[in-house]
Design an enzyme around this catalytic site. Structure first.
Site: not given
Length: 331
Positions: A143-145
């Site tokens: 998942l993105d940050k």
């Protein structure tokens, strides 16, 4: 006697002679591939990575005979050099084979340029030291940050191998909540290929020669100026939901990379609400559900997690603004 040939593509070929007559496939490979455990070899066989006489074999018990040609392509095992770090992780599901993490906003998944510590990977190595022997410390996807929600992490090589194959074959259902700009009028599917942006290598964009990317969405709640969507991924490209929604002019609220257009006529919204919506500094995107067949037990796993507090507060502000403007909720 055995003849071994390793090509440039990491495809390894064994021709078994004399000493390998009527021997199990996994045992035969193990005798000549000491760097992998027998369980790892069995996982690769079950995943369809091994062929005998140019026929894929998925049964470790398969018997090989003299002069059989065995071919396989195993991922090289790279020793993890990242350091374990103590960090409280919220675990939505766990058993001896895998764990599902509820990732908070602001937590980078994997060390990279400019950040070699303080990541989810470092935390996983603290809680699960044996994961240092697994690819990506057992992580099956990312998942993105600043995207919150559910991530699968394997705890064994067999589980990692099978879950990775399931992800590639689109057998793991991933659902998200996304608050986007504008009023989305009907559900739909975005089938647009994605590639790296031609001018900004940190971004992605729709491109005719990119990799296939498919995103499905339905309407969870519609507001005056925004829409809450249920989003399902069929593929899992980097930034896929963010790029696709921006492409159809319904960018995700708060997305700092694919900046949404927040243009309101004077007096349409209150100054207080405009401040709230413009100050939300991360993409309003949450991985809310994972559903899949357990790679080992074959049980049905369906994990859900609640909406994080910051997104709930944002949605409450949107609903309150709608009520203030029209005296009722818009469905």
């Amino acid at each position: 006697m055995i003849k071994l040939l390793k090509s440039q593509s990491n495809m390894i070929r064994h021709t078994f002679e004399q000493d390998s007559d009527k021997e199990r496939l996994d045992i035969a490979i193990k005798r000549h591939c000491e760097e992998l455990s027998r369980s790892a070899i069995q996982a690769y066989i079950k995943n369809g990575s091994v062929s005998v006489n140019q026929t894929i074999i998925t049964t470790p018990k398969h018997i090989v005979n003299t002069n059989d040609l065995i071919e396989y392509q195993f991922e090289p095992q790279v020793q993890c050099t990242d350091l374990p770090e103590a960090r409280t992780l919220e675990k939505a599901y766990e058993d001896e084979h895998l764990v599902v993490i509820n990732k908070p906003a602001g937590l980078t998944v994997h060390p990279g340029a400019g950040q070699n510590a303080g990541t989810l990977l470092n935390a996983l190595l603290h809680d699960y030291p044996n994961n240092s022997d697994l690819p990506q410390a057992g992580m099956v996807h990312r998942l993105d940050k600043d995207t919150t929600g559910l991530m699968i992490v394997a705890k064994t090589l067999e589980a990692h191998t099978k879950l990775t194959a399931m992800m590639q074959k689109r057998k793991i259902k991933r659902q998200y909540l996304a608050l986007v700009t504008g009023r989305v009028l009907q559900p739909g599917t975005i089938d647009e290929p994605l590639a790296r942006h031609s001018h900004n290598r940190q971004k992605f964009a729709v491109h005719p020669y990119g990799r296939q990317a498919i995103t499905h969405f339905t309407i969870a709640e519609r507001f005056l100026h925004f829409t809450l969507l249920n989003v399902a991924l069929e593929t899992g490209r980097t930034h896929q939901i963010r790029v696709h929604m921006s492409h159809i002019k319904h960018a995700i609220v708060g997305d700092q990379k694919y900046k949404p257009q927040l243009k309101f006529k004077k007096g349409v919204i209150t100054p207080e609400f405009e401040k709230i919506i413009r100050s939300f500094s991360r993409q309003a995107l949450h991985a809310t559900r994972l559903a899949f067949e357990h790679p080992i037990t074959k049980n049905s796993i369906d994990v859900k997690c609640p909406t994080p507090q910051d997104l709930e507060q944002l949605l409450a502000a949107v609903r309150s603004e709608d009520e203030a403007q029209h005296g009722k909720k818009h469905q």
